[in-house]
Design a protein around this motif. Structure first.
Motif, PDB file in Angstrom:
ATOM      1  N   PHE A  90      -4.286 -18.804  24.407  1.00 55.30           N
ATOM      2  CA  PHE A  90      -3.082 -18.782  25.251  1.00 55.30           C
ATOM      3  C   PHE A  90      -2.320 -17.463  25.118  1.00 55.30           C
ATOM      4  CE2 PHE A  90      -2.105 -20.920  21.261  1.00 55.30           C
ATOM      5  CZ  PHE A  90      -0.960 -20.287  20.830  1.00 55.30           C
ATOM      6  N   ASN A  91      -2.345 -16.849  23.932  1.00 57.11           N
ATOM      7  CA  ASN A  91      -1.672 -15.555  23.780  1.00 57.11           C
ATOM      8  C   ASN A  91      -2.312 -14.497  24.675  1.00 57.11           C
ATOM      9  OD1 ASN A  91       0.503 -15.741  21.778  1.00 57.11           O
ATOM     10  ND2 ASN A  91      -1.105 -16.339  20.345  1.00 57.11           N
ATOM     11  N   SER A 111      -7.447  -8.717  19.360  1.00 57.49           N
ATOM     12  CA  SER A 111      -6.064  -9.158  19.123  1.00 57.49           C
ATOM     13  C   SER A 111      -5.996  -9.943  17.827  1.00 57.49           C
ATOM     14  CB  SER A 111      -5.558 -10.021  20.290  1.00 57.49           C
ATOM     15  OG  SER A 111      -6.323 -11.216  20.397  1.00 57.49           O
ATOM     16  N   SER A 112      -4.800  -9.983  17.264  1.00 60.19           N
ATOM     17  CA  SER A 112      -4.556 -10.757  16.043  1.00 60.19           C
ATOM     18  C   SER A 112      -3.163 -11.348  16.147  1.00 60.19           C
ATOM     19  CB  SER A 112      -4.673  -9.862  14.809  1.00 60.19           C
ATOM     20  OG  SER A 112      -4.288 -10.569  13.645  1.00 60.19           O
ATOM     21  N   PHE A 113      -3.076 -12.682  16.237  1.00 57.27           N
ATOM     22  CA  PHE A 113      -1.780 -13.338  16.354  1.00 57.27           C
ATOM     23  C   PHE A 113      -1.555 -14.404  15.288  1.00 57.27           C
ATOM     24  CE2 PHE A 113      -2.211 -11.619  20.635  1.00 57.27           C
ATOM     25  CZ  PHE A 113      -0.947 -11.090  20.812  1.00 57.27           C
ATOM     26  N   ALA A 114      -2.537 -14.659  14.464  1.00 58.79           N
ATOM     27  CA  ALA A 114      -2.389 -15.666  13.408  1.00 58.79           C
ATOM     28  C   ALA A 114      -2.385 -14.964  12.063  1.00 58.79           C
ATOM     29  CB  ALA A 114      -3.532 -16.688  13.478  1.00 58.79           C
ATOM     30  N   SER A 115      -1.179 -14.639  11.558  1.00 59.82           N
ATOM     31  CA  SER A 115      -1.061 -13.929  10.288  1.00 59.82           C
ATOM     32  C   SER A 115      -1.618 -14.789   9.157  1.00 59.82           C
ATOM     33  CB  SER A 115       0.397 -13.582  10.002  1.00 59.82           C
ATOM     34  OG  SER A 115       0.907 -12.714  10.971  1.00 59.82           O
ATOM     35  N   LYS A 151       1.884 -24.658  30.175  1.00 59.55           N
ATOM     36  CA  LYS A 151       0.533 -24.837  30.712  1.00 59.55           C
ATOM     37  C   LYS A 151      -0.463 -23.919  30.008  1.00 59.55           C
ATOM     38  CE  LYS A 151       1.954 -26.346  35.336  1.00 59.55           C
ATOM     39  NZ  LYS A 151       1.930 -26.042  36.790  1.00 59.55           N
ATOM     40  N   ASP A 152      -0.036 -22.676  29.697  1.00 59.82           N
ATOM     41  CA  ASP A 152      -0.890 -21.757  28.951  1.00 59.82           C
ATOM     42  C   ASP A 152      -1.159 -22.290  27.552  1.00 59.82           C
ATOM     43  OD1 ASP A 152      -1.501 -19.730  30.743  1.00 59.82           O
ATOM     44  OD2 ASP A 152       0.390 -18.682  30.394  1.00 59.82           O
ATOM     45  N   LEU A 153      -0.128 -22.840  26.917  1.00 58.53           N
ATOM     46  CA  LEU A 153      -0.257 -23.326  25.545  1.00 58.53           C
ATOM     47  C   LEU A 153      -1.224 -24.495  25.464  1.00 58.53           C
ATOM     48  CD1 LEU A 153       0.835 -22.971  22.658  1.00 58.53           C
ATOM     49  CD2 LEU A 153       2.629 -24.613  23.218  1.00 58.53           C
ATOM     50  N   ILE A 154      -1.174 -25.355  26.455  1.00 58.49           N
ATOM     51  CA  ILE A 154      -2.018 -26.547  26.462  1.00 58.49           C
ATOM     52  C   ILE A 154      -3.460 -26.216  26.827  1.00 58.49           C
ATOM     53  CG2 ILE A 154      -2.367 -28.783  27.608  1.00 58.49           C
ATOM     54  CD1 ILE A 154       0.698 -28.893  27.990  1.00 58.49           C
ATOM     55  N   GLY A 159       3.014 -11.727  22.649  1.00 57.23           N
ATOM     56  CA  GLY A 159       2.151 -12.853  22.956  1.00 57.23           C
ATOM     57  C   GLY A 159       2.820 -13.888  23.837  1.00 57.23           C
ATOM     58  N   TRP A 160       2.335 -15.105  23.747  1.00 54.25           N
ATOM     59  CA  TRP A 160       2.798 -16.178  24.623  1.00 54.25           C
ATOM     60  C   TRP A 160       4.301 -16.393  24.507  1.00 54.25           C
ATOM     61  CZ3 TRP A 160       5.001 -20.896  23.096  1.00 54.25           C
ATOM     62  CH2 TRP A 160       5.199 -21.820  24.132  1.00 54.25           C
TER      63      TRP A 160
END
Length: 377
Positions: free
Chosen positions: A100-101, A121-125, A92-95, A78-79
């Motif tokens: 953003f990922n 996608s899954s990035f927040a466990s 800049k992607d995060l903001i 991811g990011w």
């Protein structure tokens, strides 16, 4: 805490108790024995014989697939991973928004695969055994790709530590319980979308590093055993630095799963049985250090350790997990990348060496694969 978390913590406590029962030496002696093992392994070869290296180099087609899949493996970070590699737009992607990922992944992958899209996608466990992954459709490779992330948060590390053995299937195969639970969760997440692409996509590829590599291996086995999937797709997996996940080698996966291990990387050697053997070796070394006649004789100490290691290889009752599919060592020899085929049980001993953590880093795998790719071009 949820029930899965409580169950995982209970398993970890049980594991720690099992590995520390009977420890009689003082902490200073045990610490000295660990540092001694570190030096001992630094003086023991970590590669097969020269003849084996020459005669068992991995074929170029297999290497080519690994090189193609490694960027997807890195993208699954991811990011964080993409930004660390110097791609994407960083902060800049995060903001810019909650996706953003996904935006970082696409920006990175389109450098080599212009026609790639994220399907899920899954990035927040939310809990243990619910790992991060990304499911992609790559038109350039005519493939659905499942890429799974390595351990980056607390839930991932708990999953790594839940390493008791549980039954994987009805054929008597045992597996790393934490990795297996995570792979089954990903299976449930991706299967409906994979089924939607039957008849329109030829290939189904899987990849991952570390925990993600272990999940990729087991998920590949699950998909191969599901006739509704395996009859519709050409399935292949490239697993980088995965923990050992199965109790015995089944040759039916040899043409499907390829496992890559860089030098002394500790993770592919980890299993409960291997940890028990390392503990035995450490205790034995502590006994050697307590003998005044051997205290200052490193050569004699190493001789006794050699004898203990051979005895463990021949007579250890600890069940050690192995890797499914074909297994390859990645290494640099005279600044040239090499991939060497080795038996599936080659990584059943934990080498407590100075490089065992550094060799696990994705960057180290990338260096060897870049060299191999240049030679293949």
């Amino acid at each position: 805490h949820s029930d899965p978390v409580q169950g995982a913590l209970y398993s970890i406590v049980s594991l720690v108790r099992a590995l520390t029962v009977g420890v009689e030496n003082d902490s200073l002696t045990m610490t000295r024995s660990l540092f001694g093992l570190r030096e001992y392994y630094a003086h023991r070869p970590n590669l097969p014989s020269y003849e084996h290296v020459v005669e068992n180099q991995t074929d170029p087609h297999t290497i080519s697939f690994a090189c193609k899949m490694f960027p997807f493996t890195m993208a699954s970070l991811g990011w964080i991973g993409v930004s660390a590699m110097g791609y994407g737009k960083g902060l800049k992607d995060l903001i810019a928004g909650s996706d953003f990922n996904e935006r970082s992944i696409i920006a990175y992958l389109r450098r080599q695969s212009p026609n790639v899209a994220i399907l899920k996608s899954s990035f927040a466990s939310k809990s243990v055994f619910q790992p991060s992954f990304v499911l992609l459709h790559c038109l350039d490779m005519d493939a659905i790709i499942v890429a799974m992330r390595c351990s980056l948060d607390v839930a991932d590390f708990i999953t790594d530590a839940v390493c008791q053995y549980e039954e994987f299937n009805t054929h008597g195969v045992l597996s790393h319980s934490g990795v297996m639970a995570s792979a089954r969760w990903v299976f449930d997440q991706v299967l409906p979308i994979i089924n939607e692409h039957k008849g329109t996509v030829k290939n189904l590829y899987l990849s991952g590093h570390s925990l993600g590599g272990g999940m990729a291996s087991l998920l590949t086995m699950m998909l191969c055993d599901d006739q509704t999937v395996s009859s519709q797709f050409n399935i292949k997996c490239a697993a980088f630095a995965p923990p050992a996940t199965v109790s015995f080698h089944d040759p039916k996966y040899d043409e499907i799963i390829d496992v890559y291990v860089h030098n002394d990387d500790v993770v592919p050697r980890l299993s409960y049985g291997a940890a028990v053997d390392l503990q035995t070796l450490q205790r034995y070394y502590a006994m050697v250090l307590s003998d005044p006649a051997l205290l200052y004789s490193t050569n004699d100490q190493y001789k006794y350790l050699d004898i203990c290691r051979e005895a463990l290889k021949e007579h250890s009752s600890s069940l050690k997990l192995v890797h499914p599919g074909r297994v390859h060592i990645l290494t640099m020899i005279d600044n040239v990348g090499m991939a060497i085929d080795v038996p599936n049980d080659y990584f059943t001993e934990i080498r407590f060496s100075p490089a065992m953590i550094l060799d696990h880093l994705p960057h180290m795998y990338g260096i060897v694969l870049d060299s191999l790719q240049r030679m293949n071009e």
